[in-house]
Design a protein around this motif. Structure first.
Motif, PDB file in Angstrom:
ATOM      1  N   SER A   1      -0.963  -5.160 -13.442  1.00  0.00           N
ATOM      2  CA  SER A   1       0.060  -4.411 -14.194  1.00  0.00           C
ATOM      3  C   SER A   1       1.188  -3.924 -13.280  1.00  0.00           C
ATOM      4  O   SER A   1       2.361  -3.970 -13.646  1.00  0.00           O
ATOM      5  N   PHE A   2       0.811  -3.481 -12.086  1.00  0.00           N
ATOM      6  CA  PHE A   2       1.811  -2.960 -11.148  1.00  0.00           C
ATOM      7  C   PHE A   2       2.875  -4.016 -10.855  1.00  0.00           C
ATOM      8  O   PHE A   2       4.080  -3.745 -10.877  1.00  0.00           O
ATOM      9  N   TYR A   3       2.434  -5.264 -10.628  1.00  0.00           N
ATOM     10  CA  TYR A   3       3.388  -6.318 -10.262  1.00  0.00           C
ATOM     11  C   TYR A   3       4.084  -6.904 -11.490  1.00  0.00           C
ATOM     12  O   TYR A   3       5.263  -7.258 -11.429  1.00  0.00           O
TER      13      TYR A   3
ATOM     14  N   HIS B   1       0.389  10.032  -2.098  1.00  0.00           N
ATOM     15  CA  HIS B   1       1.754   9.775  -2.581  1.00  0.00           C
ATOM     16  C   HIS B   1       1.801   8.722  -3.684  1.00  0.00           C
ATOM     17  O   HIS B   1       2.883   8.300  -4.091  1.00  0.00           O
ATOM     18  N   GLN B   2       0.628   8.267  -4.173  1.00  0.00           N
ATOM     19  CA  GLN B   2       0.623   7.212  -5.194  1.00  0.00           C
ATOM     20  C   GLN B   2       1.086   7.745  -6.547  1.00  0.00           C
ATOM     21  O   GLN B   2       0.988   8.928  -6.831  1.00  0.00           O
ATOM     22  N   GLY B   3       1.599   6.843  -7.385  1.00  0.00           N
ATOM     23  CA  GLY B   3       2.020   7.205  -8.740  1.00  0.00           C
ATOM     24  C   GLY B   3       3.357   7.922  -8.804  1.00  0.00           C
ATOM     25  O   GLY B   3       3.693   8.531  -9.805  1.00  0.00           O
TER      26      GLY B   3
ATOM     27  N   ARG C   1       4.989  -5.476 -14.176  1.00  0.00           N
ATOM     28  CA  ARG C   1       6.089  -4.565 -14.548  1.00  0.00           C
ATOM     29  C   ARG C   1       7.341  -4.854 -13.724  1.00  0.00           C
ATOM     30  O   ARG C   1       8.467  -4.602 -14.152  1.00  0.00           O
TER      31      ARG C   1
ATOM     32  N   SER D   1       6.706   0.841  -6.192  1.00  0.00           N
ATOM     33  CA  SER D   1       7.684   0.053  -6.957  1.00  0.00           C
ATOM     34  C   SER D   1       8.992  -0.074  -6.178  1.00  0.00           C
ATOM     35  O   SER D   1       9.595  -1.150  -6.135  1.00  0.00           O
TER      36      SER D   1
ATOM     37  N   ALA E   1       0.831  -1.206   0.000  1.00  0.00           N
ATOM     38  CA  ALA E   1       0.000   0.000   0.000  1.00  0.00           C
ATOM     39  C   ALA E   1       0.863   1.254   0.000  1.00  0.00           C
ATOM     40  O   ALA E   1       1.900   1.308   0.668  1.00  0.00           O
TER      41      ALA E   1
HETATM   42  C1  LIG Z   1      -0.872  -0.490  -5.891  1.00  0.00           C
HETATM   43  C2  LIG Z   1      -0.106   0.588  -5.107  1.00  0.00           C
HETATM   44  C3  LIG Z   1       0.564  -0.047  -3.907  1.00  0.00           C
HETATM   45  C4  LIG Z   1       0.951   1.183  -6.024  1.00  0.00           C
HETATM   46  O1  LIG Z   1       1.705   2.094  -5.262  1.00  0.00           O
HETATM   47  P1  LIG Z   1       2.375   3.370  -5.943  1.00  0.00           P
HETATM   48  O2  LIG Z   1       3.296   3.971  -4.961  1.00  0.00           O
HETATM   49  O3  LIG Z   1       1.316   4.227  -6.538  1.00  0.00           O
HETATM   50  O4  LIG Z   1       3.187   2.614  -7.075  1.00  0.00           O
HETATM   51  P2  LIG Z   1       4.116   3.272  -8.185  1.00  0.00           P
HETATM   52  O5  LIG Z   1       4.030   4.764  -8.145  1.00  0.00           O
HETATM   53  O6  LIG Z   1       5.450   2.664  -8.069  1.00  0.00           O
HETATM   54  O7  LIG Z   1       3.430   2.712  -9.480  1.00  0.00           O
HETATM   55  C5  LIG Z   1       2.047   3.032  -9.748  1.00  0.00           C
HETATM   56  C6  LIG Z   1       1.883   3.450 -11.168  1.00  0.00           C
HETATM   57  O8  LIG Z   1       2.476   4.705 -11.330  1.00  0.00           O
HETATM   58  C7  LIG Z   1       3.417   4.680 -12.398  1.00  0.00           C
HETATM   59  N1  LIG Z   1       4.601   5.384 -11.936  1.00  0.00           N
HETATM   60  C8  LIG Z   1       5.640   4.876 -11.248  1.00  0.00           C
HETATM   61  N2  LIG Z   1       6.552   5.849 -11.011  1.00  0.00           N
HETATM   62  C9  LIG Z   1       6.047   6.987 -11.539  1.00  0.00           C
HETATM   63  C10 LIG Z   1       6.519   8.310 -11.584  1.00  0.00           C
HETATM   64  N3  LIG Z   1       7.704   8.661 -11.075  1.00  0.00           N
HETATM   65  N4  LIG Z   1       5.706   9.221 -12.153  1.00  0.00           N
HETATM   66  C11 LIG Z   1       4.524   8.865 -12.687  1.00  0.00           C
HETATM   67  N5  LIG Z   1       4.038   7.601 -12.651  1.00  0.00           N
HETATM   68  C12 LIG Z   1       4.801   6.674 -12.111  1.00  0.00           C
HETATM   69  C13 LIG Z   1       3.743   3.233 -12.659  1.00  0.00           C
HETATM   70  O9  LIG Z   1       3.916   2.994 -14.034  1.00  0.00           O
HETATM   71  C14 LIG Z   1       2.560   2.484 -12.109  1.00  0.00           C
HETATM   72  O10 LIG Z   1       1.650   2.110 -13.098  1.00  0.00           O
HETATM   73  P3  LIG Z   1       1.121   0.595 -13.186  1.00  0.00           P
HETATM   74  O11 LIG Z   1       0.582   0.218 -11.845  1.00  0.00           O
HETATM   75  O12 LIG Z   1       0.053   0.650 -14.223  1.00  0.00           O
HETATM   76  O13 LIG Z   1       2.297  -0.233 -13.563  1.00  0.00           O
HETATM   77  C15 LIG Z   1      -1.061   1.745  -4.685  1.00  0.00           C
HETATM   78  O14 LIG Z   1      -1.750   2.202  -5.820  1.00  0.00           O
HETATM   79  C16 LIG Z   1      -2.044   1.350  -3.626  1.00  0.00           C
HETATM   80  O15 LIG Z   1      -1.768   1.436  -2.437  1.00  0.00           O
HETATM   81  N6  LIG Z   1      -3.258   0.950  -4.052  1.00  0.00           N
HETATM   82  C17 LIG Z   1      -4.319   0.548  -3.153  1.00  0.00           C
HETATM   83  C18 LIG Z   1      -4.035  -0.766  -2.505  1.00  0.00           C
HETATM   84  C19 LIG Z   1      -3.700  -1.851  -3.518  1.00  0.00           C
HETATM   85  O16 LIG Z   1      -4.409  -2.008  -4.513  1.00  0.00           O
HETATM   86  N7  LIG Z   1      -2.617  -2.619  -3.244  1.00  0.00           N
HETATM   87  C20 LIG Z   1      -2.081  -3.614  -4.156  1.00  0.00           C
HETATM   88  C21 LIG Z   1      -3.010  -4.699  -4.481  1.00  0.00           C
HETATM   89  S1  LIG Z   1      -2.686  -6.143  -3.514  1.00  0.00           S
END
Ligand SMILES: CC(C)(COP(=O)(O)OP(=O)(O)OC[C@H]1O[C@@H](n2cnc3c(N)ncnc32)[C@H](O)[C@@H]1OP(=O)(O)O)[C@@H](O)C(=O)NCCC(=O)NCCS
Length: 183
Positions: free
Chosen positions: A126-128, A95-97, A130, A102, A90
């Motif tokens: 997709s997130f995983y 702070h997501q994206g 990648r 990752s 999570a």
């Molecule tokens: C899934 C989750 C953990 C991802 O966390 P995050 O910090 O947003 O992850 P990232 O920023 O590394 O990557 C998210 C997306 O942003 C993009 N991204 C990564 N770095 C980036 C950057 N510097 N600028 C813009 N976008 C970026 C990635 O391509 C990724 O896209 P994808 O998921 O389609 O591959 C978050 O969205 C979350 O907490 N979601 C709710 C809970 C959940 O679903 N947990 C996982 C399921 S078990």
């Protein structure tokens, strides 16, 4: 980077065993997961025996988290594999994206190299993918004392590690029964 484009700050990444988490850390993890999943995570630690946590902090604030527990996943006719099973991935919604999730998952993958397999259950492929995780297209079941409990609605991803034997992803993948979420 062009002028005027704000630079994404890098969080610090820390690996902490569950027994070494402070009560503030535990509360922050529960709050972070509840905000990200929009679900109650209060019982999280009851269901994560011997978990190891990756904490991403920005100026002391927890911004992203993942953890793993040890499970026994058995693909087809192979022996049960000592598996790092990932939970509670999570990032705080504001702070997501920004790459924090990752970074947490890459730190986690680097830390589980002694295991025979990585595993997790998710709807967000997709997130995983990648990050090198693969869907398990074969059937899934839980091993119980009364036999196999088939779990057709579940979706599991695996991560091959240096010690992972050759796998047939069309085979049945089973895990031991546990309380709470089965996968
Ligand atoms: C899934 C989750 C953990 C991802 O966390 P995050 O910090 O947003 O992850 P990232 O920023 O590394 O990557 C998210 C997306 O942003 C993009 N991204 C990564 N770095 C980036 C950057 N510097 N600028 C813009 N976008 C970026 C990635 O391509 C990724 O896209 P994808 O998921 O389609 O591959 C978050 O969205 C979350 O907490 N979601 C709710 C809970 C959940 O679903 N947990 C996982 C399921 S078990």
């Amino acid at each position: 980077m062009s002028a005027g484009q704000p630079r994404t700050p890098h969080p610090t990444l820390e690996l902490v065993g569950v027994d070494d988490l402070s009560s503030d850390d535990r509360s922050a993890i529960i709050r972070l997961c509840a905000d990200a999943f929009e679900e109650d995570f209060t019982p999280l630690f009851q269901y994560l025996p011997d978990s190891t946590h990756v904490l991403a902090r920005l100026d002391g604030e927890l911004v992203s988290h993942a953890c793993w527990v040890t499970r026994s996943l058995q693909p087809g006719e192979l022996r049960p594999l000592r598996t790092a099973y990932v939970e509670a991935v999570a990032t705080a919604p504001p702070h997501q994206g920004r790459g924090y999730g990752s970074a947490v998952m890459q730190r986690l993958a680097a830390a589980i190299g002694d295991y025979e397999l990585g595993g997790l259950s998710t709807g967000r492929f997709s997130f995983y993918e990648r990050l090198g995780w693969e869907r398990w297209p074969g059937p899934l079941a839980i091993r119980t004392q009364h036999g196999l409990l088939h779990t057709p609605g579940e979706r599991v991803l695996i991560l091959r590690l240096p010690r992972t034997p050759p796998l047939d992803p069309r085979a049945l993948l089973t895990a031991e029964w546990r309380p709470g979420e089965l996968w």
